[in-house]
Design a protein around this motif. Sequence first.
Motif, mmCIF file in Angstrom:
data_model
loop_
_atom_site.group_PDB
_atom_site.id
_atom_site.type_symbol
_atom_site.label_atom_id
_atom_site.label_comp_id
_atom_site.label_asym_id
_atom_site.label_seq_id
_atom_site.Cartn_x
_atom_site.Cartn_y
_atom_site.Cartn_z
ATOM 1 N N ASP A 1 -97.234 88.724 -12.776
ATOM 2 C CA ASP A 1 -96.637 89.200 -11.533
ATOM 3 C C ASP A 1 -96.549 90.718 -11.586
ATOM 4 N N ILE A 2 -97.057 91.376 -10.558
ATOM 5 C CA ILE A 2 -97.059 92.846 -10.533
ATOM 6 C C ILE A 2 -95.644 93.396 -10.572
ATOM 7 N N GLU A 3 -94.666 92.593 -10.102
ATOM 8 C CA GLU A 3 -93.287 93.088 -10.061
ATOM 9 C C GLU A 3 -92.783 93.464 -11.440
ATOM 10 N N SER A 4 -93.254 92.762 -12.478
ATOM 11 C CA SER A 4 -92.735 93.010 -13.822
ATOM 12 C C SER A 4 -93.192 94.338 -14.385
ATOM 13 N N SER A 5 -94.245 94.928 -13.815
ATOM 14 C CA SER A 5 -94.750 96.165 -14.403
ATOM 15 C C SER A 5 -94.797 97.343 -13.456
ATOM 16 N N LEU A 6 -94.828 97.079 -12.148
ATOM 17 C CA LEU A 6 -95.021 98.208 -11.245
ATOM 18 C C LEU A 6 -94.335 98.008 -9.907
ATOM 19 N N SER A 7 -93.177 97.359 -9.904
ATOM 20 C CA SER A 7 -92.559 97.021 -8.635
ATOM 21 C C SER A 7 -92.100 98.205 -7.802
ATOM 22 N N PRO A 8 -91.815 99.408 -8.359
ATOM 23 C CA PRO A 8 -91.411 100.495 -7.474
ATOM 24 C C PRO A 8 -92.491 100.875 -6.469
ATOM 25 N N ALA A 9 -93.722 100.527 -6.713
ATOM 26 C CA ALA A 9 -94.807 100.978 -5.848
ATOM 27 C C ALA A 9 -95.281 99.880 -4.923
ATOM 28 N N ARG A 10 -94.387 99.396 -4.077
ATOM 29 C CA ARG A 10 -94.795 98.270 -3.276
ATOM 30 C C ARG A 10 -94.481 98.375 -1.790
ATOM 31 N N THR A 11 -93.775 99.396 -1.380
ATOM 32 C CA THR A 11 -93.377 99.429 0.011
ATOM 33 C C THR A 11 -93.606 100.790 0.630
ATOM 34 N N LEU A 12 -94.149 100.805 1.822
ATOM 35 C CA LEU A 12 -94.293 102.040 2.576
ATOM 36 C C LEU A 12 -93.229 102.062 3.639
ATOM 37 N N CYS A 13 -92.582 103.203 3.843
ATOM 38 C CA CYS A 13 -91.538 103.306 4.839
ATOM 39 C C CYS A 13 -91.878 104.391 5.846
ATOM 40 N N SER A 14 -91.512 104.170 7.086
ATOM 41 C CA SER A 14 -91.733 105.185 8.103
ATOM 42 C C SER A 14 -90.413 105.828 8.475
ATOM 43 N N PRO A 15 -90.413 107.057 9.029
ATOM 44 C CA PRO A 15 -89.173 107.712 9.426
ATOM 45 C C PRO A 15 -88.404 106.852 10.418
ATOM 46 N N ASP A 16 -87.082 106.903 10.342
ATOM 47 C CA ASP A 16 -86.277 106.004 11.157
ATOM 48 C C ASP A 16 -85.973 106.549 12.543
ATOM 49 N N ASP A 17 -86.258 107.821 12.815
ATOM 50 C CA ASP A 17 -85.893 108.341 14.125
ATOM 51 C C ASP A 17 -87.076 108.356 15.098
ATOM 52 N N GLY A 18 -88.254 107.954 14.624
ATOM 53 C CA GLY A 18 -89.396 107.830 15.506
ATOM 54 C C GLY A 18 -90.038 109.144 15.902
ATOM 55 N N THR A 19 -89.519 110.254 15.424
ATOM 56 C CA THR A 19 -90.057 111.548 15.838
ATOM 57 C C THR A 19 -91.012 112.130 14.813
ATOM 58 N N GLY A 20 -90.977 111.585 13.620
ATOM 59 C CA GLY A 20 -91.845 112.096 12.561
ATOM 60 C C GLY A 20 -91.348 113.393 11.957
ATOM 61 N N THR A 21 -90.061 113.733 12.207
ATOM 62 C CA THR A 21 -89.543 115.012 11.734
ATOM 63 C C THR A 21 -89.022 114.951 10.313
ATOM 64 N N LYS A 22 -88.738 113.735 9.820
ATOM 65 C CA LYS A 22 -88.218 113.644 8.452
ATOM 66 C C LYS A 22 -89.337 113.925 7.456
ATOM 67 N N ALA A 213 -101.753 95.925 12.068
ATOM 68 C CA ALA A 213 -100.391 95.807 11.536
ATOM 69 C C ALA A 213 -99.842 97.174 11.148
ATOM 70 N N LEU A 214 -100.677 98.019 10.531
ATOM 71 C CA LEU A 214 -100.248 99.373 10.142
ATOM 72 C C LEU A 214 -99.944 100.211 11.375
ATOM 73 N N GLU A 215 -100.794 100.111 12.386
ATOM 74 C CA GLU A 215 -100.580 100.896 13.605
ATOM 75 C C GLU A 215 -99.309 100.459 14.318
ATOM 76 N N ASP A 216 -99.073 99.163 14.342
ATOM 77 C CA ASP A 216 -97.857 98.642 14.967
ATOM 78 C C ASP A 216 -96.618 99.091 14.200
ATOM 79 N N PHE A 217 -96.730 99.126 12.863
ATOM 80 C CA PHE A 217 -95.609 99.519 12.005
ATOM 81 C C PHE A 217 -95.143 100.945 12.290
ATOM 82 N N VAL A 218 -96.086 101.853 12.496
ATOM 83 C CA VAL A 218 -95.733 103.263 12.720
ATOM 84 C C VAL A 218 -95.653 103.600 14.207
ATOM 85 N N GLY A 219 -95.698 102.576 15.050
ATOM 86 C CA GLY A 219 -95.572 102.813 16.488
ATOM 87 C C GLY A 219 -96.699 103.653 17.061
ATOM 88 N N GLY A 220 -97.872 103.565 16.448
ATOM 89 C CA GLY A 220 -99.013 104.333 16.933
ATOM 90 C C GLY A 220 -99.049 105.774 16.461
#
Length: 245
Positions: A1-22, A213-220
């Motif tokens: 399981d990849i979690e046992s060796s490299l779990s910190p590298a598993r999630t991409l996050c987008s800015p929460d305010d939708g403006t891309g300023t963060k 899915a990626l485009e939908d995630f970042v709202g375009g």
Amino acid sequence: DIESSLSPARTLCSPDDGTGTKSWHKLKTMVHWSPFVVSFKKRYPWVQLAGHANFQAGEFGRLLKRYCECEQQCLLKLMKDTLRPYVPGYYGVVQREEQDYNLMDDLLADFDSPSIMDCKMGSTYLEEELLKAREHPRLRKDMYEKMVAVDPGAPTEEERARQGVLKPRYMQWRETLSSTATMGFRIEGIKKADGTCNTNFKKTKHREQVMQALEDFVGGNTQILRLEELRSVLEHSHFFRTHEV
């Protein structure tokens, strides 16, 4: 399981305010899931898109993950690697209720309503795990039921008669079902800032589906999807070159 060796590298996050300023570097891009500890008084419920419940809330914007020596060694090496700005800061081992935990940053601590995408990179099993499973075969009813839930026609007649599948068979089937076999990663789940959650990505296999899915995630707003920057860092990372993913 990849979690046992490299779990910190598993999630991409987008800015929460939708403006891309963060700042993308402030975001640091990667975390599996967290309790969203924003301050001493303000806590958010757990968000688990995939994986196992090995986390506990910490203090001062940090979290505790059940101790694993292999993961500890990885985190120590990452603290000296070019990937350091993209992974949680690591603060050693702490004990809570006679259980050891790795103490690390909660990379979502500064966000009120983060958008989270959980991705599994590379193979989700090691070759040595497959070898062990073949040496000591055991039918897994739980994995059979998961297989049938996704594709009732997937089990063989023998598997259907036994109501079980071997782990190697299930793991390999799971990867060919998704984009792992063709693109080297798959999407496990997405939680948006508005609270909606989607884990229905088991059959997201083709490039066009993943891109959508990626485009939908970042709202375009593709300006905040800084994957080329991350790729450049990975190409210069000694850790990435010398570890199985």
